[in-house]
Design a protein around this motif. Structure first.
Motif, PDB file in Angstrom:
ATOM      1  N   PHE A 359     -67.568 -74.218 -13.519  1.00 17.43           N
ATOM      2  CA  PHE A 359     -66.653 -72.781 -13.312  1.00 17.43           C
ATOM      3  C   PHE A 359     -67.708 -71.581 -14.124  1.00 17.43           C
ATOM      4  CE2 PHE A 359     -64.553 -76.723 -13.818  1.00 17.43           C
ATOM      5  CZ  PHE A 359     -63.387 -76.360 -13.123  1.00 17.43           C
ATOM      6  N   ALA A 360     -69.066 -72.070 -13.360  1.00 19.97           N
ATOM      7  CA  ALA A 360     -69.918 -70.551 -13.669  1.00 19.97           C
ATOM      8  C   ALA A 360     -69.207 -69.709 -13.178  1.00 19.97           C
ATOM      9  CB  ALA A 360     -71.504 -70.913 -13.283  1.00 19.97           C
ATOM     10  N   GLY A 361     -69.569 -68.199 -14.189  1.00 15.96           N
ATOM     11  CA  GLY A 361     -69.200 -67.421 -13.719  1.00 15.96           C
ATOM     12  C   GLY A 361     -67.803 -67.058 -14.189  1.00 15.96           C
ATOM     13  N   TYR A 362     -66.830 -68.286 -13.901  1.00 15.28           N
ATOM     14  CA  TYR A 362     -65.052 -67.858 -14.288  1.00 15.28           C
ATOM     15  C   TYR A 362     -64.851 -67.713 -16.261  1.00 15.28           C
ATOM     16  CZ  TYR A 362     -63.692 -70.396 -10.025  1.00 15.28           C
ATOM     17  OH  TYR A 362     -62.593 -70.725  -8.866  1.00 15.28           O
ATOM     18  N   THR A 363     -64.038 -66.744 -16.067  1.00 16.05           N
ATOM     19  CA  THR A 363     -63.712 -66.591 -17.830  1.00 16.05           C
ATOM     20  C   THR A 363     -62.033 -66.896 -18.212  1.00 16.05           C
ATOM     21  OG1 THR A 363     -62.825 -64.318 -17.183  1.00 16.05           O
ATOM     22  CG2 THR A 363     -65.091 -64.400 -17.554  1.00 16.05           C
ATOM     23  N   ALA A 364     -61.972 -66.600 -19.235  1.00 15.81           N
ATOM     24  CA  ALA A 364     -60.318 -66.738 -19.504  1.00 15.81           C
ATOM     25  C   ALA A 364     -59.448 -66.451 -18.470  1.00 15.81           C
ATOM     26  CB  ALA A 364     -60.102 -67.264 -20.762  1.00 15.81           C
ATOM     27  N   GLU A 365     -59.948 -65.279 -18.397  1.00 12.77           N
ATOM     28  CA  GLU A 365     -58.919 -64.235 -17.838  1.00 12.77           C
ATOM     29  C   GLU A 365     -58.469 -64.091 -16.399  1.00 12.77           C
ATOM     30  OE1 GLU A 365     -58.357 -59.773 -17.915  1.00 12.77           O
ATOM     31  OE2 GLU A 365     -60.619 -60.232 -18.288  1.00 12.77           O
ATOM     32  N   ALA A 366     -59.130 -64.788 -15.252  1.00 10.73           N
ATOM     33  CA  ALA A 366     -59.532 -65.216 -14.663  1.00 10.73           C
ATOM     34  C   ALA A 366     -59.156 -66.422 -14.664  1.00 10.73           C
ATOM     35  CB  ALA A 366     -60.805 -65.096 -13.915  1.00 10.73           C
ATOM     36  N   ALA A 367     -58.978 -67.561 -14.807  1.00  4.03           N
ATOM     37  CA  ALA A 367     -58.605 -68.627 -14.853  1.00  4.03           C
ATOM     38  C   ALA A 367     -57.140 -68.756 -15.548  1.00  4.03           C
ATOM     39  CB  ALA A 367     -58.925 -70.045 -16.049  1.00  4.03           C
ATOM     40  N   MET A 457     -66.188 -63.925 -22.464  1.00  5.09           N
ATOM     41  CA  MET A 457     -67.422 -65.084 -22.277  1.00  5.09           C
ATOM     42  C   MET A 457     -67.440 -66.051 -21.250  1.00  5.09           C
ATOM     43  SD  MET A 457     -67.577 -68.031 -25.334  1.00  5.09           S
ATOM     44  CE  MET A 457     -68.251 -65.964 -26.337  1.00  5.09           C
ATOM     45  N   PRO A 458     -67.619 -66.676 -21.003  1.00  9.67           N
ATOM     46  CA  PRO A 458     -67.690 -67.945 -19.950  1.00  9.67           C
ATOM     47  C   PRO A 458     -66.538 -69.312 -20.357  1.00  9.67           C
ATOM     48  CG  PRO A 458     -69.972 -67.194 -19.492  1.00  9.67           C
ATOM     49  CD  PRO A 458     -69.088 -66.894 -20.765  1.00  9.67           C
ATOM     50  N   ILE A 459     -66.049 -69.659 -18.778  1.00  8.98           N
ATOM     51  CA  ILE A 459     -64.908 -70.350 -19.662  1.00  8.98           C
ATOM     52  C   ILE A 459     -64.760 -71.461 -20.487  1.00  8.98           C
ATOM     53  CG2 ILE A 459     -64.683 -72.072 -18.037  1.00  8.98           C
ATOM     54  CD1 ILE A 459     -61.629 -71.728 -18.059  1.00  8.98           C
ATOM     55  N   MET A 460     -66.616 -72.038 -19.582  1.00  7.63           N
ATOM     56  CA  MET A 460     -67.187 -73.581 -21.109  1.00  7.63           C
ATOM     57  C   MET A 460     -67.631 -72.867 -22.236  1.00  7.63           C
ATOM     58  SD  MET A 460     -66.175 -76.421 -18.882  1.00  7.63           S
ATOM     59  CE  MET A 460     -66.622 -77.118 -20.803  1.00  7.63           C
ATOM     60  N   ASP A 461     -67.552 -72.023 -22.800  1.00  5.83           N
ATOM     61  CA  ASP A 461     -68.206 -71.016 -23.851  1.00  5.83           C
ATOM     62  C   ASP A 461     -66.859 -71.597 -24.968  1.00  5.83           C
ATOM     63  OD1 ASP A 461     -70.540 -71.440 -22.909  1.00  5.83           O
ATOM     64  OD2 ASP A 461     -71.273 -68.669 -23.105  1.00  5.83           O
ATOM     65  N   ILE A 462     -65.933 -70.727 -24.645  1.00  2.00           N
ATOM     66  CA  ILE A 462     -64.692 -70.179 -24.812  1.00  2.00           C
ATOM     67  C   ILE A 462     -63.470 -72.383 -25.222  1.00  2.00           C
ATOM     68  CG2 ILE A 462     -61.906 -70.656 -24.852  1.00  2.00           C
ATOM     69  CD1 ILE A 462     -62.893 -68.097 -22.982  1.00  2.00           C
ATOM     70  N   TYR A 463     -64.527 -73.588 -24.326  1.00  2.00           N
ATOM     71  CA  TYR A 463     -64.491 -74.590 -24.553  1.00  2.00           C
ATOM     72  C   TYR A 463     -64.602 -74.808 -25.898  1.00  2.00           C
ATOM     73  CZ  TYR A 463     -64.474 -79.724 -24.371  1.00  2.00           C
ATOM     74  OH  TYR A 463     -63.990 -81.206 -23.534  1.00  2.00           O
ATOM     75  N   GLU A 464     -66.044 -75.019 -26.071  1.00  2.00           N
ATOM     76  CA  GLU A 464     -66.841 -75.322 -27.182  1.00  2.00           C
ATOM     77  C   GLU A 464     -66.701 -74.865 -28.392  1.00  2.00           C
ATOM     78  OE1 GLU A 464     -71.210 -74.882 -26.184  1.00  2.00           O
ATOM     79  OE2 GLU A 464     -70.834 -76.912 -24.754  1.00  2.00           O
ATOM     80  N   LEU A 465     -66.064 -73.530 -28.590  1.00  2.29           N
ATOM     81  CA  LEU A 465     -65.616 -72.900 -30.413  1.00  2.29           C
ATOM     82  C   LEU A 465     -63.680 -72.440 -30.149  1.00  2.29           C
ATOM     83  CD1 LEU A 465     -66.653 -69.377 -28.620  1.00  2.29           C
ATOM     84  CD2 LEU A 465     -67.811 -71.040 -30.655  1.00  2.29           C
ATOM     85  N   LEU A 466     -63.399 -73.909 -29.179  1.00  5.73           N
ATOM     86  CA  LEU A 466     -61.981 -74.139 -29.897  1.00  5.73           C
ATOM     87  C   LEU A 466     -62.273 -74.823 -30.688  1.00  5.73           C
ATOM     88  CD1 LEU A 466     -60.674 -74.493 -25.763  1.00  5.73           C
ATOM     89  CD2 LEU A 466     -59.849 -72.364 -27.616  1.00  5.73           C
TER      90      LEU A 466
END
Length: 515
Positions: A359-367, A457-466
């Motif tokens: 999912f590199a390049g995916y953002t929360a907004e895109a998902a 921010m890339p979606i997997m970076d958001i995962y780690e911050l949740l």
């Protein structure tokens, strides 16, 4: 002298009737009546077996006749052939032979009279029953071989057509096939909602379809059991199944019980009918049914496992469960099938880099945007279907007025028809209004997206911050349909571990866009 006549149809008789050879029991009764008059045999009673059962237990008229024979009420029983008395297994044939032998009741056919007190007649009678049983098995083998051949040719094997299809006779050849009808749009919508919306299970899908005004083949609201059967049926993917409901026989209370359970393994062949949904959508529905779509946690509990409902044992197919172990969360297979457990940290250490790469390049907004697009597509389809049905009901109501004015409809029929159509139109209008409200809410959400910091921010970076496992679980379920887990070596160090994860993403890899 008292004689009784026994009449029963065979499978060959049913085939002959289908080809226009007349009603079997009437022909047999006329033949035996003429023989009895010629032989001077007074017929006191006529028994007609309407059902064609394999065993005596499935033939109530035969049971009554045997009871009277055992009581010695009759001097003889007239049948067109001895095979009409018993064609079941050796137990049934033994019961028939014993009843006639002990009571001394004769068996009379137009070709021969069997005296059970005569040793040669008794042997001839038992041999006739044995041969009829062999003939029955041969006929059954041919029937099953014919059904298998029809399935391999992609034909419909008969019975009530599945919801969304009508059956029709194939021109210039034996057999039938299926053609989609107006209800096929409901089937297509059901599969799309179930496969495209991660949080929708069979219960929620049933409620959604009923809220949209859709009805089952009987005209009643959908039931969860009907929905599950619909989602499991391979006919909607253009396939023909053989052995999916193969009959099984068991003995309960001394009686043979015939059941047709659903089998997990059955043969599937390409069908000659038009598919309602793509095969890959049907496969996705089967995968979701197997893993189930709900998160296994009670409503009064807090979710602690971010992989809940996603991690599947690669050996037995059951969902992995979490358990606290020395203040650490470990995931294990509840079936204890031999799959080695692993800690959550060990799994995430392998999972997160793989997800980051995919999912590199995916953002929360895109998902979030992709999810909104899927929901908008489904709502648009539902809105179109309801508008079409509303137009059809208005046209039917207009025709009802015309037929009433022309005198074709009597007042009482018109009143009943008018009440039914009006109630149905009101129901569809309410459903259409609900869908329209959902469309407005969705449009508002698309115009004012929620704040998902940081959105770029890339979606997997958001995962780690949740912060909570529930938030992580919600995010993962927008990305994945499942994760197959495999570990066979009981070690906890990552260096020596053979932990293997297979991901099933819901979106394409980075760089290929979101569908």
């Amino acid at each position: 002298m008292n004689y009784v006549m026994y009449l029963r149809k065979s499978r060959a008789d049913l085939d002959a009737e289908a080809h226009g050879e007349g009603e079997t029991l009437a022909r047999h009764e006329a033949r035996l009546t003429a023989y009895a008059q010629k032989a001077g045999l007074p017929i006191r009673r006529v028994y007609r077996e309407i059902v064609s059962g394999e065993t005596i237990a499935a033939r109530p008229v035969m049971q009554k006749l045997l009871a009277e024979v055992q009581d010695g009420l009759w001097d003889g029983v007239l049948v067109v052939e001895v095979e009409r008395l018993a064609r079941g297994d050796t137990i049934d044939q033994g019961l028939v032979a014993q009843a006639f032998r002990l009571s001394g009741t004769k068996i009379i056919t137009p070709l021969k009279t069997y005296d059970p007190c005569n040793e040669f007649d008794e042997e001839y009678f038992e041999f006739g029953l044995f041969m009829s049983r062999r003939e029955y098995r041969a006929i059954n083998r041919r029937l099953q071989a014919g059904r298998l051949a029809s399935a391999q040719e992609g034909k419909w094997l008969g019975g009530t057509p599945p919801f969304g299809y009508d059956a029709y006779k194939l021109p210039h050849e034996k057999g039938s096939s299926l053609v989609p009808n107006a209800d096929s749009a409901i089937v297509r919508t059901a599969f799309e909602i179930f496969t495209l919306e991660d949080d929708v299970g069979t219960v929620k899908l049933c409620s959604r379809l009923n809220a949209l005004g859709y009805r089952s083949a009987t005209g009643k609201p959908f039931h969860v059991r009907i929905i599950r059967e619909l989602l499991r049926n391979p006919v909607y993917a253009g396939l023909t199944a053989y052995g999916r409901r193969a009959a099984e026989k068991t003995i309960a209370d001394g009686k043979v019980i015939r059941k047709c359970p659903r089998h997990k393994e059955f043969a599937v062949y390409p069908g000659r009918h038009e598919a309602i949904i793509p095969p890959e959508m049907w496969q996705a529905a089967q995968a979701k049914l197997q893993r189930k779509s709900f998160v296994p946690v009670r409503k009064d509990k807090i979710l602690k496992n971010p992989l809940a409902g996603l991690l599947i044992c690669g050996k037995c197919g059951h969902k992995m469960q979490a358990r606290n172990h020395s203040a650490n969360l470990r995931l294990y297979c509840p079936m204890y099938c031999g799959m080695v457990s692993a800690g959550l940290a060990e799994i995430e250490a392998l999972l997160c880099p793989a997800l980051r790469q995919w999912f590199a390049g995916y953002t929360a907004e895109a998902a979030h945007s992709a999810d909104l697009q899927r929901r908008a597509h489904l709502l648009a389809q539902s809105q179109t279907a309801l508008q079409k049905e509303l137009r059809l009901l208005s046209a039917k109501l207009s025709r009802a007025y015309d037929m009433a004015e022309s005198g074709i409809y009597p007042p009482e029929i018109f009143a009943e028809r008018h009440a039914h159509l009006t109630a149905r139109r009101s129901e569809i209008s309410q459903s259409l209004e609900q869908v329209s409200q959902q469309v407005l809410c969705l449009q508002n959400e698309m115009n004012h997206p929620p704040n998902l910091p940081p959105r770029a921010m890339p979606i997997m970076d958001i995962y780690e911050l949740l912060d909570t496992p529930q938030q992580k679980n919600d995010l993962l379920k927008t990305l994945l349909s499942g994760i197959r887990y495999k570990k066979t070596i009981p070690v906890r160090g990552a260096a020596d571990s053979d932990l293997d994860l297979t991901l099933f993403p819901l979106v394409p890899p980075a760089g290929k866009g979101i569908s």
